[in-house]
Structures are given as structure tokens and as C-alpha cells.
Scaffold this active site. Structure first.
Site, PDB file in Angstrom:
ATOM      1  N   GLU A  84       0.935  -1.240   0.073  1.00  0.00           N
ATOM      2  CA  GLU A  84      -0.114  -0.033  -0.080  1.00  0.00           C
ATOM      3  C   GLU A  84       0.828   1.149   0.038  1.00  0.00           C
ATOM      4  O   GLU A  84       0.592   2.320  -0.595  1.00  0.00           O
ATOM      5  CB  GLU A  84      -0.800   0.125   1.303  1.00  0.00           C
ATOM      6  CG  GLU A  84      -1.940   0.992   1.452  1.00  0.00           C
ATOM      7  CD  GLU A  84      -1.411   2.263   1.886  1.00  0.00           C
ATOM      8  OE1 GLU A  84      -2.300   3.381   1.612  1.00  0.00           O
ATOM      9  OE2 GLU A  84      -0.611   2.368   2.539  1.00  0.00           O
TER      10      GLU A  84
ATOM     11  N   HIS B 187       4.286   7.553   9.425  1.00  0.00           N
ATOM     12  CA  HIS B 187       5.597   7.354   8.461  1.00  0.00           C
ATOM     13  C   HIS B 187       6.810   7.938   9.181  1.00  0.00           C
ATOM     14  O   HIS B 187       7.540   8.518   8.392  1.00  0.00           O
ATOM     15  CB  HIS B 187       5.225   8.164   7.032  1.00  0.00           C
ATOM     16  CG  HIS B 187       4.261   7.800   6.521  1.00  0.00           C
ATOM     17  ND1 HIS B 187       3.931   8.333   5.137  1.00  0.00           N
ATOM     18  CD2 HIS B 187       3.341   6.725   6.382  1.00  0.00           C
ATOM     19  CE1 HIS B 187       2.963   7.823   4.465  1.00  0.00           C
ATOM     20  NE2 HIS B 187       2.723   6.663   5.232  1.00  0.00           N
TER      21      HIS B 187
END
Length: 457
Positions: free
Chosen positions: A326, A424
Site C-alpha cells: 500500500e 511514516h
């Protein structure tokens, strides 16, 4: 006739109440099992601590595939299988270095940066040049090649702190990361620096994927921490000829073979009708990928385990999918939809968890008005658990390709206020996830799948 209508209405009301009571009791069972004997937290511990970050194409991603396959086999799911998919293989290389090199006020100033996913590296010589700040692509275009060529472009548009929906704030700023490097390269830039997509001011840079446009030179690109971005912007106000240096060693290698991992409980009445619940198995390489998206993966496996634990036999086939890639390609989600169409599979609905393992507050659905109305009608069953935002519109990246087959897509919605502190980054580790919140989320997802299985959409 009037008395007959009243009698029928009373009978219908009584039946409806009995159904609601039955559903409430079943959902209570699900939550009790999750909160007293839930296993998603320990699954997450193993995935994060024993395997770690799982960037597509890495040995850790391969290990995660085998772990999730074995985990679902151990739980006794009716079928567990792999779907082969070719995925990008980007590697970060050595740690990134960055600094302001000629500040009139401070001289050399080190900066916290990380390479953007899929970006090219600078190599050992690095990139150095004047840096110019812009807020958006319109400002970039207005400056044009005359003022951009040979310089490093600094995209410094923050997420909008006024928005309560942090994902809307993220969407409002994310194009500078996704397309900024190529937009800058159109005007001759030699590098790009992008403000981290975060709701917080700190020294932690956030990576994420960038997409290079065809027929435009690929320039190296990094994300800078929000504190670093603020400091750099202040230095530029006093010195418009400021120079910036950064060095990265990222590289895109040939695609490699990986897999989606699928486990399912076969339906007792309609086995050919499939309900999907899933998360993405890959993560960025900076951390253990706990919230993004280890949480969604273990919650999806836990949905099926909860159903078996309470003795519920679904009418339709319930399928947990661990999607691969993804983060920097969406190849797993696309392959899943491609195979679903090729195999003529009928999907009743697809639910995705990819917003972290925080406290559950709702679900959002994209589908027809009738499908949305049905899901929204279940609100009273979720209210006792603090889940009060059933709304129109929702889904997820990996299940989005199924929309071309008119599959209603549902996004699981946890509280998003803390998510973009970890997203992230190098701190998205197991310790950042609260056990009770994670287990509550798994129970909420299992309850939604139960209702879809019982009533359809």
C-alpha cells in the site's frame, strides 16, 4: 381495517425490537471476548518486535507474509492462501544528511530529514544549491524556470490545524509530497525538500511516497521535520540566498515477487458471497509500523478469531486480507481487485482499517444511498461503545480498486487526533499503541462485519 393495520404495526415493532435485542447481545459477546481474551495486541507485539518495519520487497516483508499465513492457519480458518503480486523494491540506503551551509545568523545548521519513498538518491556528493520556499504549485508556476532552475525547492505548506478531521488536513497538504518533486523538476530544480505531513511541531521527519511524472527528470527529494521547516523558513526571511545541502543514497531496484495473504471462514448459507476485512502488511522502514498498518492487520485477523471464539457461524464468507505494497505502489490492492474480477467473485462489502490502532469512534461507507442508509441505521447498536460517527463516505486505499466492481467500501474510523504524530516516522513502534484501544477497535470491526453478514447491504 384500521385495527388490523395497528395490530400489524405492533407485531412488526415487537419483532424489530427482538431482532435489535438479539443483535445487541451478540455484539456484547464480541466486545466481551475482545476485552477479556483479545489477542490482537500480542499479535501486534510479535509482528513489530520480531519482524519490524516491512517495506515492500524487503526480507522483513517476506517474513511478515509467512507469519500472517501461519497465524491464520493456527487459528483454524477454513482456508488460508497467498495471492502472488509483483511489488516495487525501493531501498533507503545509508542515513540521510542535511544542513544549511551559509546562514548569516547561524552558519552551518544541521537539519533532520529523511528521503521520500521511491525517490532517487543524490549519491555521495550530495546536492547543494540555493533554496527557495513555496507554498503550493501555483506559486511555483508563477516563479517559473527563470527563478527555479538550478535551485532546491522547499515546499512548506503545513497541514491545516483548524480542521478537526486530521485526514482532511493531510489530504490538503499531501500533493506537495506526492507530486512536488516532479513539479519542481519541470522548472529545472535540482532537488526538493518537503515539510513533513504532521499535526505536531517536533524534530521527527515523516517519509512517504512520491510519484515521478513521465518524461520529467527525477530529482532527489527529502522530507524535513516540522521544527526544521519552521527554522529554515525563518532563516530564509533574512537571507534569500541561503544554500542547502542534502545527501541521500536511495535506490529503486527491480520489482520483486511478494504476496497478499488471505484467510477466510466459509459462509454456511451463501459461501460465494464475500465480505472482506483487511489492512496492509507492508510499512515504511523507519520504524516497526505499529499504527501504520500493523494495527489494521492484526485487527482484521482478530475479527475472524472473535467470530470463531464466540461460536458464530457466518452466513457469508468472511475474508481477512493482508494487502502488500500500500505504501509505495498499491500493487496488492490492485491485484486483489483484478483477481476478484477474473474469478468472478461477488463481494458484499469491503472494510479496511488503516488509520491506526486508536480508540474507535465510527465507520464511513461509500456505496448507494440505500446501502449507506442501512449502515447508518445500525448506529444505536454501536452507541453504547462510544462509537457515534457512522457516516456517508469512506473506504480505504487497498479496497478502493473494488469500487470499479460496485462493491460498497467501508473505512474503520478511530480517533485521528494523534495519528499524524506517528504516521511514516521512526517512532511508529509497538509502545505507541494502547492495548485496550486496539482491542476495542477489533471488536467494533467484528460487530460491523457481523451485521453485514446477517443483513447484507
Amino acid at each position: 381495517m384500521r385495527n388490523l393495520i395497528i395490530l400489524l404495526a405492533l407485531l412488526f415493532s415487537s419483532t424489530l425490537s427482538a431482532q435489535q435485542a438479539q443483535d445487541a447481545a451478540q455484539i456484547r459477546k464480541i466486545f466481551d471476548e475482545a476485552l477479556e481474551k483479545g489477542e490482537s495486541y500480542e499479535m501486534l507485539r510479535y509482528l513489530t518486535k520480531n519482524i519490524g518495519g516491512r517495506l515492500s520487497g524487503s526480507p522483513q516483508a517476506a517474513a511478515a507474509v509467512e507469519w500472517s499465513r501461519q497465524q491464520m492457519i493456527a487459528y483454524g480458518f477454513d482456508t488460508v492462501f497467498l495471492q502472488p503480486v509483483m511489488v516495487p523494491h525501493w531501498v533507503r540506503g545509508k542515513k540521510e544528511i542535511a544542513r544549511v551551509v551559509n546562514s548569516k545568523k547561524l552558519g552551518t545548521v544541521p537539519m533532520d530529514v529523511v528521503a521520500l519513498g521511491n525517490s532517487v538518491g543524490t549519491g555521495p556528493k550530495g546536492v547543494v544549491g540555493e533554496i527557495i520556499e513555496v507554498q503550493d504549485f501555483q506559486e511555483l508556476a508563477k516563479l517559473g524556470r527563470a527563478k527555479i532552475e538550478g535551485k532546491i525547492v522547499f515546499f512548506n505548506r503545513p497541514m491545516d490545524a483548524k480542521l478537526m478531521d486530521t485526514f482532511s488536513a493531510y489530504s490538503g497538504a499531501s500533493n506537495q509530497r506526492g507530486s512536488g518533486p516532479s513539479e519542481a523538476a519541470k522548472y529545472g530544480a535540482i532537488g526538493a525538500v518537503v515539510r513533513s505531513l504532521s499535526s505536531f511541531n517536533d524534530d521527527i521527519p515523516h517519509t512517504g511516497g512520491t510519484r515521478y511524472a513521465l518524461n520529467i527528470p527525477k530529482i532527489p527529494a527529502v522530507a524535513i521535520s516540522t521544527n526544521g521547516a519552521n527554522q529554515l523558513s525563518e532563516l530564509l526571511k533574512d537571507d534569500q540566498n541561503l544554500n542547502f545541502y542534502f545527501e541521500t543514497h536511495a535506490e529503486m531496484l527491480p520489482d520483486v515477487l511478494s504476496y497478499n495473504v488471505v484467510g477466510e471462514i466459509k459462509g454456511s448459507e451463501f459461501p460465494d458471497e464475500i465480505i472482506v476485512v483487511g489492512g496492509h502488511l507492508d510499512s515504511w522502514d523507519l520504524s516497526e509500523g505499529a499504527h501504520d498498518d500493523g494495527a489494521g492487520c492484526v485487527q482484521s485477523i482478530e475479527v475472524l478469531r472473535l467470530m470463531k471464539a464466540i461460536g458464530y457461524q457466518p452466513k457469508r464468507t468472511i475474508r481477512a486480507v493482508m494487502f502488500m505494497n500500500e505504501e509505495n505502489g498499491l500493487m496488492g490492492g490492485r491485484k486483489y481487485a483484478e483477481l476478484a474480477e477474473e474469478n468472478e467473485e461477488y463481494h458484499v462489502a469491503a472494510l479496511e482499517s488503516d488509520r491506526g490502532g486508536f480508540l474507535p469512534i465510527g465507520f464511513g461507507i461509500t456505496g448507494t444511498k440505500a446501502q449507506q442508509d442501512k449502515l447508518l441505521s445500525w448506529q444505536p447498536l454501536f452507541t453504547p461503545y462510544g462509537i457515534h460517527q457512522l457516516k456517508r463516505g469512506g473506504g480505504g486505499a487497498d479496497i478502493s480498486p473494488l469500487r470499479t466492481q460496485d462493491v460498497p467500501t467501508i473505512g474503520y474510523l478511530p480517533d485521528s487526533q494523534r495519528y499524524f504524530k506517528y504516521h511514516h516516522t521512526g517512532i511508529d513502534n509497538f509502545e505507541a499503541v494502547n492495548q485496550r484501544e486496539l482491542e476495542l477497535g477489533a471488536a467494533a470491526m467484528a460487530s460491523m462485519i457481523y451485521l453485514i453478514d446477517k443483513y447484507g447491504l
